[in-house]
Design a protein around this motif. Sequence first.
Motif, mmCIF file in Angstrom:
data_model
loop_
_atom_site.group_PDB
_atom_site.id
_atom_site.type_symbol
_atom_site.label_atom_id
_atom_site.label_comp_id
_atom_site.label_asym_id
_atom_site.label_seq_id
_atom_site.Cartn_x
_atom_site.Cartn_y
_atom_site.Cartn_z
ATOM 1 N N THR A 55 38.981 55.712 64.184
ATOM 2 C CA THR A 55 39.670 54.617 63.513
ATOM 3 C C THR A 55 38.763 53.396 63.429
ATOM 4 N N ALA A 56 38.686 52.806 62.260
ATOM 5 C CA ALA A 56 37.875 51.600 62.042
ATOM 6 C C ALA A 56 38.618 50.380 62.586
ATOM 7 N N GLU A 57 37.868 49.384 62.981
ATOM 8 C CA GLU A 57 38.449 48.114 63.426
ATOM 9 C C GLU A 57 39.046 47.394 62.221
ATOM 10 N N ALA A 58 40.180 46.762 62.434
ATOM 11 C CA ALA A 58 40.860 46.053 61.337
ATOM 12 C C ALA A 58 39.970 44.986 60.709
ATOM 13 N N ALA A 59 39.110 44.366 61.496
ATOM 14 C CA ALA A 59 38.218 43.330 60.970
ATOM 15 C C ALA A 59 37.221 43.908 59.955
ATOM 16 N N ASP A 60 36.927 45.213 60.075
ATOM 17 C CA ASP A 60 35.976 45.853 59.165
ATOM 18 C C ASP A 60 36.480 45.903 57.722
ATOM 19 N N PHE A 61 37.790 45.969 57.551
ATOM 20 C CA PHE A 61 38.338 46.086 56.199
ATOM 21 C C PHE A 61 39.317 44.967 55.865
ATOM 22 N N ALA A 62 39.211 43.860 56.564
ATOM 23 C CA ALA A 62 40.103 42.721 56.296
ATOM 24 C C ALA A 62 39.965 42.273 54.843
ATOM 25 N N GLY A 63 41.068 42.146 54.164
ATOM 26 C CA GLY A 63 41.068 41.693 52.777
ATOM 27 C C GLY A 63 40.826 42.774 51.753
ATOM 28 N N PHE A 64 40.540 44.003 52.197
ATOM 29 C CA PHE A 64 40.289 45.100 51.265
ATOM 30 C C PHE A 64 41.609 45.526 50.633
ATOM 31 N N SER A 65 41.674 45.525 49.307
ATOM 32 C CA SER A 65 42.883 45.955 48.606
ATOM 33 C C SER A 65 42.502 46.518 47.249
ATOM 34 N N ILE A 66 43.463 47.199 46.643
ATOM 35 C CA ILE A 66 43.266 47.746 45.315
ATOM 36 C C ILE A 66 44.517 47.463 44.494
ATOM 37 N N ALA A 67 44.290 47.036 43.270
ATOM 38 C CA ALA A 67 45.380 46.804 42.321
ATOM 39 C C ALA A 67 45.336 47.938 41.309
ATOM 40 N N LEU A 68 46.389 48.751 41.286
ATOM 41 C CA LEU A 68 46.503 49.851 40.332
ATOM 42 C C LEU A 68 47.489 49.439 39.242
ATOM 43 N N ASN A 69 46.980 49.281 38.045
ATOM 44 C CA ASN A 69 47.793 48.857 36.909
ATOM 45 C C ASN A 69 48.475 50.071 36.292
ATOM 46 N N SER A 70 49.703 49.915 35.835
ATOM 47 C CA SER A 70 50.423 51.033 35.215
ATOM 48 C C SER A 70 49.766 51.500 33.919
ATOM 49 N N ALA A 71 48.880 50.680 33.350
ATOM 50 C CA ALA A 71 48.162 51.066 32.135
ATOM 51 C C ALA A 71 46.954 51.948 32.437
ATOM 52 N N GLY A 72 46.699 52.229 33.734
ATOM 53 C CA GLY A 72 45.608 53.119 34.094
ATOM 54 C C GLY A 72 44.304 52.432 34.444
ATOM 55 N N THR A 73 44.342 51.155 34.811
ATOM 56 C CA THR A 73 43.136 50.456 35.266
ATOM 57 C C THR A 73 43.318 50.036 36.713
ATOM 58 N N VAL A 75 41.406 47.467 40.091
ATOM 59 C CA VAL A 75 40.442 46.456 40.529
ATOM 60 C C VAL A 75 40.491 46.405 42.056
ATOM 61 N N LEU A 76 39.310 46.436 42.686
ATOM 62 C CA LEU A 76 39.221 46.299 44.138
ATOM 63 C C LEU A 76 39.003 44.847 44.516
ATOM 64 N N THR A 77 39.512 44.471 45.687
ATOM 65 C CA THR A 77 39.271 43.147 46.250
ATOM 66 C C THR A 77 38.576 43.335 47.595
ATOM 67 N N ASN A 78 37.511 42.583 47.835
ATOM 68 C CA ASN A 78 36.720 42.631 49.070
ATOM 69 C C ASN A 78 36.166 44.013 49.402
ATOM 70 N N PRO A 79 35.522 44.700 48.484
ATOM 71 C CA PRO A 79 34.987 46.020 48.797
ATOM 72 C C PRO A 79 33.579 46.010 49.384
ATOM 73 N N THR A 80 32.960 44.832 49.509
ATOM 74 C CA THR A 80 31.530 44.767 49.800
ATOM 75 C C THR A 80 31.111 45.398 51.123
ATOM 76 N N ALA A 81 31.825 45.166 52.202
ATOM 77 C CA ALA A 81 31.378 45.650 53.504
ATOM 78 C C ALA A 81 32.083 46.934 53.928
ATOM 79 N N PHE A 82 32.855 47.520 53.047
ATOM 80 C CA PHE A 82 33.626 48.679 53.442
ATOM 81 C C PHE A 82 33.479 49.792 52.416
#
Length: 140
Positions: A55-73, A75-82
């Motif tokens: 299991t990774a430490e929570a600090a390693d992926f803090a702020g990491f999220s993904i927005a999945l649009n119903s139109a099929g697109t 966008v990732l947020t904070n993907p740089t260190a993870f």
Amino acid sequence: MKFNYVRIVALFILLVSVGVFTSCSSFNGDDENDTTGSAYAGDWKLVKATFTGETAEAADFAGFSIALNSAGTYVLTNPTAFPSPTEIAGTYTSTGQFLIFDGSVEINVTSISGNTMVWEWQVSKPGKITATYRYTFERM
């Protein structure tokens, strides 16, 4: 020739049982014909990540999220260190239990229920151990 009706009935029950269990699925994903992934659409934040059982430490992926649009697109947020199996932005489709990003990266959605979604994928390199990644997301 003497028939054993108990065996015939037992065989019939066994065949019906196998048919019932194999035709049902415990996956609550979207319709296989829905390539936009309406069940997946929304903003998802990463709340747990494991790499081949660790299991990774929570600090390693803090702020990491993904927005999945119903139109099929997406966008990732904070993907740089993870590590991410996807690009920073692009397109996705869904086929039953799988999300396919940018037409080539296939992710197994092992469960989606309520506000929780779990992804799993493997990375293997010649001569090295295959790594299994498992991400648990919560809807924001």
